[in-house]
Motif scaffolding. Structure first.
Motif, PDB file in Angstrom:
ATOM      1  N   THR A   3     -26.726  10.703 -15.414  1.00 25.07           N
ATOM      2  CA  THR A   3     -26.065   9.767 -16.166  1.00 25.07           C
ATOM      3  C   THR A   3     -25.426   8.683 -15.265  1.00 25.07           C
ATOM      4  O   THR A   3     -24.851   9.099 -14.118  1.00 25.07           O
ATOM      5  CB  THR A   3     -25.059  10.386 -17.181  1.00 25.07           C
ATOM      6  OG1 THR A   3     -25.697  11.347 -17.772  1.00 25.07           O
ATOM      7  CG2 THR A   3     -24.336   9.034 -17.776  1.00 25.07           C
ATOM      8  N   ASN A   6     -22.632   3.159 -15.613  1.00 24.94           N
ATOM      9  CA  ASN A   6     -22.769   2.125 -16.803  1.00 24.94           C
ATOM     10  C   ASN A   6     -22.910   3.091 -18.275  1.00 24.94           C
ATOM     11  O   ASN A   6     -22.224   2.901 -19.053  1.00 24.94           O
ATOM     12  CB  ASN A   6     -23.853   1.173 -16.680  1.00 24.94           C
ATOM     13  CG  ASN A   6     -23.546   0.362 -15.766  1.00 24.94           C
ATOM     14  OD1 ASN A   6     -22.984   0.634 -14.716  1.00 24.94           O
ATOM     15  ND2 ASN A   6     -24.440  -0.714 -15.834  1.00 24.94           N
ATOM     16  N   GLU A   7     -23.729   4.113 -18.132  1.00 20.26           N
ATOM     17  CA  GLU A   7     -23.873   4.859 -19.260  1.00 20.26           C
ATOM     18  C   GLU A   7     -22.594   5.740 -19.490  1.00 20.26           C
ATOM     19  O   GLU A   7     -22.333   5.927 -20.961  1.00 20.26           O
ATOM     20  CB  GLU A   7     -25.207   5.733 -18.951  1.00 20.26           C
ATOM     21  CG  GLU A   7     -26.481   5.132 -18.972  1.00 20.26           C
ATOM     22  CD  GLU A   7     -27.598   5.935 -18.413  1.00 20.26           C
ATOM     23  OE1 GLU A   7     -28.846   5.739 -18.872  1.00 20.26           O
ATOM     24  OE2 GLU A   7     -27.590   6.707 -17.789  1.00 20.26           O
ATOM     25  N   ASP A  10     -20.039   3.578 -21.100  1.00 23.89           N
ATOM     26  CA  ASP A  10     -20.503   3.325 -22.629  1.00 23.89           C
ATOM     27  C   ASP A  10     -20.023   4.542 -23.391  1.00 23.89           C
ATOM     28  O   ASP A  10     -19.522   4.165 -24.417  1.00 23.89           O
ATOM     29  CB  ASP A  10     -22.226   3.197 -22.532  1.00 23.89           C
ATOM     30  CG  ASP A  10     -22.577   1.707 -22.189  1.00 23.89           C
ATOM     31  OD1 ASP A  10     -21.863   0.777 -22.338  1.00 23.89           O
ATOM     32  OD2 ASP A  10     -23.701   1.652 -21.938  1.00 23.89           O
ATOM     33  N   GLN A  11     -20.246   5.848 -23.115  1.00 28.23           N
ATOM     34  CA  GLN A  11     -19.983   6.852 -23.822  1.00 28.23           C
ATOM     35  C   GLN A  11     -18.186   7.056 -23.809  1.00 28.23           C
ATOM     36  O   GLN A  11     -17.824   7.277 -24.970  1.00 28.23           O
ATOM     37  CB  GLN A  11     -20.440   8.273 -23.164  1.00 28.23           C
ATOM     38  CG  GLN A  11     -22.045   8.456 -23.277  1.00 28.23           C
ATOM     39  CD  GLN A  11     -22.312   9.530 -22.117  1.00 28.23           C
ATOM     40  OE1 GLN A  11     -21.637  10.332 -21.886  1.00 28.23           O
ATOM     41  NE2 GLN A  11     -23.813   9.517 -22.027  1.00 28.23           N
ATOM     42  N   GLY A  13     -16.545   4.412 -23.788  1.00 34.83           N
ATOM     43  CA  GLY A  13     -15.867   3.430 -24.815  1.00 34.83           C
ATOM     44  C   GLY A  13     -16.250   3.780 -26.234  1.00 34.83           C
ATOM     45  O   GLY A  13     -15.360   3.381 -27.148  1.00 34.83           O
ATOM     46  N   ALA A  14     -17.407   4.543 -26.470  1.00 31.74           N
ATOM     47  CA  ALA A  14     -17.591   4.731 -27.871  1.00 31.74           C
ATOM     48  C   ALA A  14     -16.749   6.262 -28.250  1.00 31.74           C
ATOM     49  O   ALA A  14     -16.042   5.935 -29.348  1.00 31.74           O
ATOM     50  CB  ALA A  14     -18.974   5.715 -27.866  1.00 31.74           C
ATOM     51  N   PRO A 202     -20.497  -6.091 -21.490  1.00 35.44           N
ATOM     52  CA  PRO A 202     -20.373  -4.827 -22.211  1.00 35.44           C
ATOM     53  C   PRO A 202     -19.433  -3.907 -21.922  1.00 35.44           C
ATOM     54  O   PRO A 202     -18.751  -3.283 -22.258  1.00 35.44           O
ATOM     55  CB  PRO A 202     -21.726  -4.439 -22.338  1.00 35.44           C
ATOM     56  CG  PRO A 202     -22.616  -5.590 -22.144  1.00 35.44           C
ATOM     57  CD  PRO A 202     -21.829  -6.649 -21.268  1.00 35.44           C
ATOM     58  N   LEU A 203     -19.445  -3.820 -20.273  1.00 33.78           N
ATOM     59  CA  LEU A 203     -18.391  -2.747 -19.741  1.00 33.78           C
ATOM     60  C   LEU A 203     -17.089  -3.062 -19.600  1.00 33.78           C
ATOM     61  O   LEU A 203     -16.012  -2.616 -19.876  1.00 33.78           O
ATOM     62  CB  LEU A 203     -18.878  -2.397 -18.312  1.00 33.78           C
ATOM     63  CG  LEU A 203     -20.267  -1.765 -18.016  1.00 33.78           C
ATOM     64  CD1 LEU A 203     -20.700  -1.463 -16.714  1.00 33.78           C
ATOM     65  CD2 LEU A 203     -20.362  -0.351 -18.849  1.00 33.78           C
ATOM     66  N   GLN A 206     -15.311  -2.941 -22.734  1.00 36.61           N
ATOM     67  CA  GLN A 206     -14.985  -1.404 -23.080  1.00 36.61           C
ATOM     68  C   GLN A 206     -13.766  -1.051 -22.145  1.00 36.61           C
ATOM     69  O   GLN A 206     -13.198   0.218 -22.335  1.00 36.61           O
ATOM     70  CB  GLN A 206     -15.970  -0.507 -22.920  1.00 36.61           C
ATOM     71  CG  GLN A 206     -16.868  -0.593 -23.833  1.00 36.61           C
ATOM     72  CD  GLN A 206     -18.387   0.106 -23.590  1.00 36.61           C
ATOM     73  OE1 GLN A 206     -18.076   1.099 -23.016  1.00 36.61           O
ATOM     74  NE2 GLN A 206     -19.434  -0.292 -23.919  1.00 36.61           N
ATOM     75  N   SER A 343     -19.654   7.854 -12.013  1.00 37.78           N
ATOM     76  CA  SER A 343     -19.429   8.193 -13.348  1.00 37.78           C
ATOM     77  C   SER A 343     -18.935   9.748 -13.373  1.00 37.78           C
ATOM     78  O   SER A 343     -17.959   9.950 -14.335  1.00 37.78           O
ATOM     79  CB  SER A 343     -20.960   8.383 -14.043  1.00 37.78           C
ATOM     80  OG  SER A 343     -21.648   9.545 -13.411  1.00 37.78           O
TER      81      SER A 343
END
Length: 654
Positions: A3, A6-7, A10-11, A13-14, A202-203, A206, A343
């Motif tokens: 991972t 960035n991925e 994203d998680q 942020g979700a 996007p990042l 978040q 990450s």
């Protein structure tokens, strides 16, 4: 592939968005069932605010020409299929640059003129004066316009030596650190003091904040950057050149700005950039790898890190690989290894801290709401005993029961003066705590420190002046903690007495943990002592520089004191809300008991009907308790994906 940062972000942020939504739905459920007292509402508000505004700052620090901006491009902006931050030869970041997102501000680049250094206001205050910043609107859908606008952060201006000295870029006592003097007698300095970039990346949307810092000379000249922004970053990425390793100026940045005594080195990553310069066609891949491994081991030893924290990469090749979708080149650049380290390190640690805080807050919230349910359950039990005792009794007994309830109600109403007196003593002690942690106390301490630093010959006594200030601040915090302990003892005793007299179930809320703010003070002091003990001794002899340092310190201390004050306020609110809730429920209880007696007097069947109603209400309370446990358990669940669907279903059913 593992991972990427960035991925992982994203998680994260979700998870934050999912949590904030479920928290809002829980709030509505509590309100619908009258379980939302002042303390519960305050906890919900703080939790929701912290989840929505949670920021993760990653600071990129390096001396000039280490490829720092190119690395930012490769990790965060490769999706634009071109360079966004200026990173070509002769163009590099000259001022500290923050990239973030604020939905209330249009996409723009804001630049603070370097001349603001001639004034004493800290950066935090300048942020509140938007008209002093030069603003350039941005089109986030036009990569070329973005890149052209961002070139502004690389701008310089030529000034006289005296102006350079006033701005903090020229020091007669350390000529080796001064910028070159041109043939025209002018010195090149950054045109801007600070840059803020607000775009809906996007990042960044978040909650990621990227801090891009300039070289050693610029870092040392801006105390707020050194003692505030960098120490508070959740991770610091320190970039070196793989071909040169740790140079003298690199080591100065590391020792003077990035590593303090007892610092958490786990949050530090060192990047050996430009490994592509070692890709020698005359050497075998094994020989090249051996050379990189030696440089990595040497760097780790010099900086006192684990070898795993030193990551060799080629930012330039990584960017090219992402732009051209060249997976082979991307693997060779080692960029995915760095992204994985970010990450696991940054996001893993941040999520762990946030989830731990969430778990504790949700536990307290559940306790507060459960207490209200228990009060109602106890009142129903009392009514049930009372009503069952009336079975088979005549009218005179029922009348006597009503008179007794009215007498109890009168006595309870008369007790209001006593409860008010208790609250007055409580608030008097609380005001002492508020005073110790208030802005006026902090302002007085900073004024005294500024006065001490302006004394003639203070240069050798700077450490002592700071040490005395922090000693007084710690003493104030300890006094606040002692007073809080006195209030806690008083609350415990008073609540016990009220429980005995009125059948309440009051319990003193958990005392504020002010000791941890003392530890925060220790960390701030260490970062300042580190700054005081280096080559800034000559700068500190200049009153205007010392003033800037004190103002930067005040900005950071204010955050600590406001947090401590907020915890004390929540503690007070929890105690007051408990008392208010039990007083309110007791008054309702008197009303329900009298209403039940009236119904029994009016109809023979009234007694059995009322007993059935109470049994039904008891069952409803059991359902409420179970639903509260279910909803709060969903919020403390560590797995978003596993719990989200069930949580949404549970909330809809509620």
């Amino acid at each position: 592939m593992a991972t990427s940062f960035n991925e992982q972000f994203d998680q994260h942020g979700a998870w934050r968005r999912e949590f904030a939504l479920r928290l809002k739905l829980l709030s509505e459920w509590l309100k619908d069932h009258e379980l939302l007292d002042a303390a519960v509402e305050e906890r919900l508000r703080r939790l929701e605010g912290s989840m929505r505004s949670d920021k993760v700052m990653v600071a990129f620090v390096a001396e000039f020409s280490r490829g720092k901006s190119e690395l930012i491009n490769a990790i965060f902006f490769a999706g634009y299929k071109r360079r966004i931050m200026p990173a070509s030869a002769g163009r590099t970041t000259m001022c500290p640059t923050e990239l973030g997102y604020d939905a209330d501000v249009p996409p723009c680049l804001r630049l603070l003129p370097i001349e603001t250094r001639l004034h004493m206001q800290p950066l935090m205050e300048w942020r509140m004066v938007p008209e002093k910043w030069t603003r350039i609107d941005l089109d986030v859908n036009d990569p070329a316009q973005l890149a052209k606008a961002f070139e502004k952060v690389a701008e310089v201006v030529r000034v006289t030596k005296d102006d350079a000295k006033a701005l903090g870029f020229w020091h007669d006592d350390t000529p080796e650190d001064n910028p070159p003097l041109g043939s025209d007698g002018l010195v090149e300095v950054p045109k801007w003091r600070h840059a803020l970039i607000n775009i809906a990346h996007p990042l960044l949307k978040q909650g990621l904040v990227i801090l891009d810092t300039p070289g050693l000379n610029a870092i040392g000249a801006e105390p707020e950057l050194t003692v505030n922004l960098i120490p508070q970053a959740h991770a610091v990425v320190f970039i070196l050149a793989a071909d040169t390793g740790v140079t003298k100026s690199d080591l100065a940045i590391w020792r003077e700005h990035l590593i303090a005594e007892d610092a958490d080195t786990d949050a530090r990553l060192v990047v050996l950039n430009k490994i592509d310069t070692m890709w020698d066609s005359l050497s075998t891949p094994i020989q090249v790898q051996a050379q990189i491994d030696r440089q990595r081991a040497t760097t780790a030893e010099i900086l006192g890190l684990q070898v795993e924290q030193v990551i060799p990469v080629s930012a330039q090749k990584g960017l090219v690989a992402k732009v051209n979708d060249d997976m082979e080149l991307l693997q060779a650049s080692r960029l995915p290894v760095l992204e994985q380290a970010l990450s696991q390190g940054v996001m893993g640690q941040r999520q762990k801290i946030l989830r731990s805080a969430v778990s504790g807050s949700i536990g307290d919230l559940r306790l507060e709401a459960t207490r209200v349910i228990q009060i109602r359950r106890r009142d129903l039990a009392e009514q049930m005993v009372e009503l069952k005792g009336l079975r088979g009794k005549n009218t005179s007994v029922i009348k006597h029961m009503r008179a007794r309830i009215e007498q109890e109600q009168g006595d309870f109403d008369a007790s209001g003066a006593k409860i008010h007196a208790v609250r007055s003593v409580h608030l008097k002690l609380l005001r002492e705590v508020f005073s110790l942690l208030g802005n006026s106390t902090l302002k007085t301490e900073m004024t005294e420190l500024t006065t001490a630093l302006r004394q003639p010959g203070i240069k050798l006594g700077v450490r002592k002046a700071y040490s005395e200030t922090f000693d007084r601040l710690r003493a104030g915090l300890r006094k606040a903690a002692t007073t809080s302990a006195d209030i806690q003892s008083m609350l415990t005793g008073t609540f016990k007495q009220l429980n005995a007299e009125y059948g309440f179930s009051l319990q003193a809320p958990r005392e504020p943990e002010l000791a941890r703010y003392e530890r925060d003070l220790d960390l701030v002091e260490r970062s300042h002592n580190q700054y005081l003990g280096m080559s800034n001794a000559l700068r500190l002899a200049q009153p205007e520089f010392a003033d800037r340092l004190v103002r930067a310190l005040a900005t950071r201390l204010r955050v600590i004191y406001e947090s401590a004050l907020g915890e004390v306020e929540l503690w007070n609110k929890s105690a007051a809300a408990q008392l208010d809730a039990q007083l309110r429920e007791r008054r309702r209880n008197f009303g329900r008991r009298i209403e039940a007696i009236e119904r029994i007097q009016q109809a023979a069947s009234g007694l059995d009907d009322r007993i059935s109603e109470i049994e039904s209400q008891e069952a409803t309370l059991d359902q409420l308790d179970a639903k509260l446990a279910e909803l709060t358990a969903h919020l403390t669940s560590t797995s978003v994906s596993a719990g989200a669907a069930n949580s949404d279903s549970a909330l809809k059913q509620a």
